[in-house]
Design an enzyme around this catalytic site. Structure first.
Site, PDB file in Angstrom:
ATOM      1  N   SER A 215       1.333  -1.528   0.242  1.00 56.04           N
ATOM      2  CA  SER A 215       0.520   0.175  -0.305  1.00 56.04           C
ATOM      3  C   SER A 215       1.329   1.381   0.110  1.00 56.04           C
ATOM      4  O   SER A 215       2.082   1.546  -1.038  1.00 56.04           O
ATOM      5  CB  SER A 215      -0.900   0.035   1.320  1.00 56.04           C
ATOM      6  OG  SER A 215      -1.681   0.971   1.185  1.00 56.04           O
ATOM      7  N   HIS A 244      -2.589  -1.017  -3.352  1.00 52.81           N
ATOM      8  CA  HIS A 244      -3.772  -0.071  -3.181  1.00 52.81           C
ATOM      9  C   HIS A 244      -3.528   1.007  -3.512  1.00 52.81           C
ATOM     10  O   HIS A 244      -2.648   2.173  -3.657  1.00 52.81           O
ATOM     11  CB  HIS A 244      -4.100   0.153  -1.517  1.00 52.81           C
ATOM     12  CG  HIS A 244      -4.259  -0.794  -0.643  1.00 52.81           C
ATOM     13  ND1 HIS A 244      -3.923  -1.050   0.575  1.00 52.81           N
ATOM     14  CD2 HIS A 244      -4.736  -2.175  -1.019  1.00 52.81           C
ATOM     15  CE1 HIS A 244      -4.000  -2.398   1.244  1.00 52.81           C
ATOM     16  NE2 HIS A 244      -5.246  -3.269   0.836  1.00 52.81           N
ATOM     17  N   ASP A 341      -4.374  -4.935   6.148  1.00 58.36           N
ATOM     18  CA  ASP A 341      -4.582  -5.750   5.011  1.00 58.36           C
ATOM     19  C   ASP A 341      -4.079  -6.941   4.878  1.00 58.36           C
ATOM     20  O   ASP A 341      -2.210  -6.389   5.143  1.00 58.36           O
ATOM     21  CB  ASP A 341      -4.941  -4.640   3.593  1.00 58.36           C
ATOM     22  CG  ASP A 341      -5.256  -5.723   3.077  1.00 58.36           C
ATOM     23  OD1 ASP A 341      -6.054  -6.907   3.162  1.00 58.36           O
ATOM     24  OD2 ASP A 341      -5.741  -5.393   1.684  1.00 58.36           O
TER      25      ASP A 341
END
Length: 401
Positions: A215, A244, A341
């Site tokens: 991310s 992401h 995540d």
């Protein structure tokens, strides 16, 4: 500059970070805003001020921003790409040359051109990007953009502001596992929480897929990892990446990664079979997973289900599917990123017998995702970014790093 662009949903907003007791107060974080739109400058300055941060100045172009930097010493610069006289891409390297620890967040509307420029700016040293709504009205009404903006200021401002403080005379001792995995001390002291490494996995055969989750700070980290694995090794198996990012950005990111290692690369497509030597990137705004195709061969699946861990695409979705499809024949890594995540997916991969690596805190832009995996005891190694590519190459080839 706010240019017209298609209506596209914003990047999912991660869960706000809990403030650190050791971190600076919001008012100590100094922010400079550079955008040619007076509406954007006014709104962003108001939002940041209401959140308790110190807006030290606003500028309508890069030249003015550079002049203000010398006397205002900001921690974070929110830098628009398209501005008159001196745009963001020209101002960025000059800002970092003047203040190497400065945290610069690029801002741009969601267009293919701006996505390409934003990713190039990340390679030049910007720490992150923000996708702006396409119009002044969109900026005014977008709660997601506002929340994302404030969270970036909080995160990167804390990193820079802590760096201006004297280093504490001593620090708590890390666990043996943390010490073993530690990298050289970073410019900014960030102490890892203790964690325990898993025993090395013993897959039954060679891995059949490489999985990467990342991310904030990921585009630069993923590129370095792929380069250090090398094209020759990557041709042995398909590479699946969840980064992401909003729509449009993921397509450009896939092109950048493919060009960097000389392999075919693109966003994953529904029902697309996996091929060795190809890179598949989860498309922004959609979950990417795997399912058995008509001939039981693994194929890509896409869905528009609700965000998982405040994210869509989510690393957990891909990792859990890969564990069910490939079992222990996986190799995976969690790189820099905000939030947690990938932790549940990493647990599924570990339970299936596959090895999971994580990036260490010192080299991560944000040690949220890899830190969560490490603290959960799911990583068999926690490594500095330069060592991850060689370690993955060793796992794929069976040869020493």
């Amino acid at each position: 500059m706010l240019a017209a662009s298609p209506q596209i949903p914003p990047r999912p907003v991660p869960k706000p970070l809990a403030p650190s007791a050791a971190g600076p107060a919001p008012g100590q974080i100094r922010v400079l805003i550079a955008d040619d739109s007076a509406v954007v400058r006014g709104l962003v300055a108001r939002w940041i001020g209401e959140a308790g941060f110190n807006v030290v100045g606003t500028a309508s172009n890069g030249r003015i921003a550079l002049e203000m930097m010398a006397r205002l010493d900001p921690d974070v610069v929110l830098l628009d790409i398209d501005m008159p006289e001196l745009d963001g891409t020209e101002a960025l390297p000059r800002m970092l040359a003047a203040s190497p620890s400065l945290q610069v967040v690029m801002m741009s509307t969601l267009t293919t051109r701006n996505a390409d420029i934003s990713l190039k700016c990340l390679a030049l040293g910007a720490v992150d990007y923000l996708a702006k709504p396409e119009s002044n009205r969109g900026v005014t009404t977008s709660d997601a953009f506002r929340a994302d903006l404030i969270e970036r200021v909080r995160l990167f401002g804390a990193v820079r502001a802590r760096g201006r403080r004297p280093t504490p005379p001593s620090a708590p001792a890390a666990s043996p596992a943390a010490t073993e995995a530690a990298a050289p001390a970073p410019a900014v002291s960030r102490l890892s929480a203790p964690f325990t490494l898993r025993p090395k996995a013993r897959p039954a055969g060679p891995p059949k897929v490489l999985l990467i989750g990342s991310s904030t700070g990921g585009p630069r980290a993923v590129g370095e990892v792929l380069e250090k694995i090398g094209a020759a090794t990557l041709r042995r198996l398909p590479v699946l990446i969840v980064q992401h990012m909003p729509p449009i950005f993921t397509a450009v990111f896939a092109e950048h990664m493919g060009s960097r290692v000389g392999l075919p690369s693109g966003e994953g497509k529904a029902d697309e079979p996996l091929q060795p030597g190809r890179i598949y990137v989860a498309p922004g705004g959609r979950h990417m997973g795997l399912v058995a195709g008509p001939g039981r061969e693994p194929v890509i699946r896409l869905d528009d289900g609700p965000p998982v861990n405040f994210c869509r695409p989510a690393v957990d979705v891909l990792f859990k599917d890969a564990a069910a499809i490939f079992g222990s024949a996986t190799v995976s890594v969690i790189l820099t990123g905000m939030g947690s995540d990938g932790t549940h997916g990493a647990r599924a991969l570990v339970d299936a017998g596959g090895p999971v690596l994580a990036q260490d805190e010192a080299t991560s832009t944000v040690w949220g995702m890899p830190g969560s995996v490490a603290k959960a005891g799911l990583a068999q190694a926690v490594l500095p970014l330069p060592e991850i590519g060689p370690a993955l190459r060793s796992l794929i080839t069976g040869q020493p790093a």
